[in-house]
Scaffold this motif. Structure first.
Motif, mmCIF file in Angstrom:
data_model
loop_
_atom_site.group_PDB
_atom_site.id
_atom_site.type_symbol
_atom_site.label_atom_id
_atom_site.label_comp_id
_atom_site.label_asym_id
_atom_site.label_seq_id
_atom_site.Cartn_x
_atom_site.Cartn_y
_atom_site.Cartn_z
ATOM 1 N N ASP A 132 0.809 -1.224 0.000
ATOM 2 C CA ASP A 132 0.000 0.000 0.000
ATOM 3 C C ASP A 132 0.839 1.270 0.000
ATOM 4 O OD1 ASP A 132 0.937 -0.229 2.567
ATOM 5 O OD2 ASP A 132 -1.014 -0.113 3.555
ATOM 6 N N ASP A 176 1.926 3.930 -4.965
ATOM 7 C CA ASP A 176 0.769 4.423 -5.695
ATOM 8 C C ASP A 176 0.636 3.631 -6.994
ATOM 9 O OD1 ASP A 176 2.694 5.445 -7.451
ATOM 10 O OD2 ASP A 176 2.464 7.511 -6.755
ATOM 11 N N ILE A 177 -0.350 3.960 -7.798
ATOM 12 C CA ILE A 177 -0.612 3.162 -9.000
ATOM 13 C C ILE A 177 0.564 3.207 -9.969
ATOM 14 C CG2 ILE A 177 -2.027 3.064 -11.092
ATOM 15 C CD1 ILE A 177 -4.474 3.470 -9.390
ATOM 16 N N ASP A 178 1.157 4.364 -10.150
ATOM 17 C CA ASP A 178 2.319 4.449 -11.038
ATOM 18 C C ASP A 178 3.478 3.615 -10.501
ATOM 19 O OD1 ASP A 178 1.047 6.084 -12.864
ATOM 20 O OD2 ASP A 178 1.770 7.942 -11.941
ATOM 21 N N GLU A 235 -10.709 1.457 -5.169
ATOM 22 C CA GLU A 235 -9.308 1.777 -5.441
ATOM 23 C C GLU A 235 -8.512 0.510 -5.739
ATOM 24 O OE1 GLU A 235 -5.670 3.934 -5.799
ATOM 25 O OE2 GLU A 235 -7.795 4.445 -6.034
ATOM 26 N N ARG A 260 -6.129 -0.490 -8.986
ATOM 27 C CA ARG A 260 -4.746 -0.946 -8.828
ATOM 28 C C ARG A 260 -4.537 -2.305 -9.503
ATOM 29 N NH1 ARG A 260 -1.995 1.661 -4.495
ATOM 30 N NH2 ARG A 260 -1.005 -0.261 -3.763
#
Length: 375
Positions: free
Chosen positions: A139, A142-144, A185, A189
């Protein structure tokens, strides 16, 4: 041969997690290392984690060690039963199971050194290589960051990847976190990672028991097209009936068991058709002695065992030893911990670990590590 001394050391280890494609992340991990000494001069070492390490240290040093003094360390069935009736006589799990696991692993290390064989061969020697899956999707990314890390791992030849979902959602409800927003979220992801790694790579997710049945079901349904290899610990407390219902309604393969201390829990999942993969972890689920029993039970249900809950250096012996073993979890934070504690251990190459022929566990405690990281 007789046991002369047992010493447990609670540790707090600072680690730097080098996430490929992203960079370093620093945190502290706790564990408890147990050393078993014998009158033959052979010393075995074991470990447990994902627990309160100071509690395990006290249990081993003040309860188990006096009771096992003078006992035969090679009689692993006798020692396991002795420890069970000493510390878990009414079916308690939790700390007792962790203490038993750490000592049992050390006893198998002694047995391997005594007979000149690696533990995996003593457990059955089903194969001398095991594939790994890399747990990377935490966690703090982040997505990138998730996409960059996934692509970097694929470039290293790893084709089985696992990411975390749920992120302690139930535990954090007092912080006003809405479970629906958490899984929404998570869906974003998961899709980002699937796109980053392509269709051929395997993708697994792990909720660490942090979702209720409704939200676990909703997340599974929303990501069916992502073709998940398995959904690990999807619901709180590994609820048998909730998992059976989730598996039947979604068709998504389920896995759990890494934090369970007694074999009957695994039996109940199998009978209820709650799981596709059972995950006994040798440093938590009662050591090699009980995990071999659980693997045999799984074989009777035509199920495979796999490694959940990390600690791959210990669990690789189980996965290679039994015929229904599969993969080892190359959990990046725990791998960083292993580098701090041990020396002489094998690492995967092109996504595969070749088991050592070195007697016992095949790796040694790093001199001074127990003093350096004493909790």
């Amino acid at each position: 041969m007789k046991i002369t001394d047992i010493r447990a050391s609670a540790l707090s280890v600072p680690v730097t997690i080098d996430v490929p494609g992203v960079g370093p992340h620093r945190e502290k991990l706790g564990c408890c290392v147990v050393e078993v000494h014998t009158d033959a001069g052979i010393v075995g070492h074991g470990l447990t984690g994902i627990t309160q390490e100071k509690a395990i240290e006290a249990i081993v040093n003040h309860v188990a060690a006096p009771a096992l003094a003078g006992a035969d360390p090679l009689a692993h069935e006798a020692r396991w039963e002795q420890m069970y009736w000493l510390m878990s006589s009414r079916g308690q799990t939790g700390y007792a199971a962790h203490a038993i696991a750490a000592i049992d692993v050390a006893l198998w290390d002694i047995k391997g050194k005594r007979y000149g064989q690696p533990v995996w061969r003593l457990l059955g020697g089903a194969r001398n290589t095991v594939p790994v899956y890399a747990t990377f999707g935490f966690d703090f990314l982040d997505i990138d960051g998730l996409k960059d890390a996934a692509q970097a791992l694929r470039a290293q030849g790893l084709s089985h990847l696992k990411m975390v979902v749920g992120h302690r959602a139930l535990q954090r409800r007092d912080q006003g976190r809405d479970l629906l927003s958490v899984i929404q979220e998570d869906e974003r992801r998961i899709r980002a990672v699937r796109e980053a790694i392509g269709e051929q790579a395997a993708l697994y997710i792990d909720a660490n028991c942090s979702l209720d049945a409704y939200h676990a079901h909703r997340l599974a349904m929303q990501t069916l097209d992502c073709r998940l290899g398995f959904f690990e610990e999807p619901v709180s407390q590994n609820d048998v009936q909730a998992m059976a219902d989730l598996r039947a309604r979604t068709g998504v393969p389920l896995a759990c068991g890494q934090n369970e201390g007694l074999a009957y829990r695994f039996r109940d999942w199998m009978v209820a058709r709650s799981v596709d993969y059972v995950q006994p972890n040798v440093v938590i689920s009662g050591g090699y002695t009980q995990c071999a029993r659980i693997a045999a039970l799984a074989a009777a249900f035509n199920l495979s065992v796999t490694n959940g809950g990390a600690f791959p250096l210990h669990n690789m012996h189980l996965q290679a030893g039994v015929h229904n073993g599969t993969k080892v979890e190359w959990h990046l934070p725990v791998v960083a911990l292993m580098h701090q504690l041990y020396e002489g251990f094998v690492e995967p190459r092109d996504g595969v670990i070749t088991l050592p022929d070195t007697p016992g566990l095949g790796f040694a405690l790093r001199p001074g590590a127990l003093r350096e990281f004493a909790a």
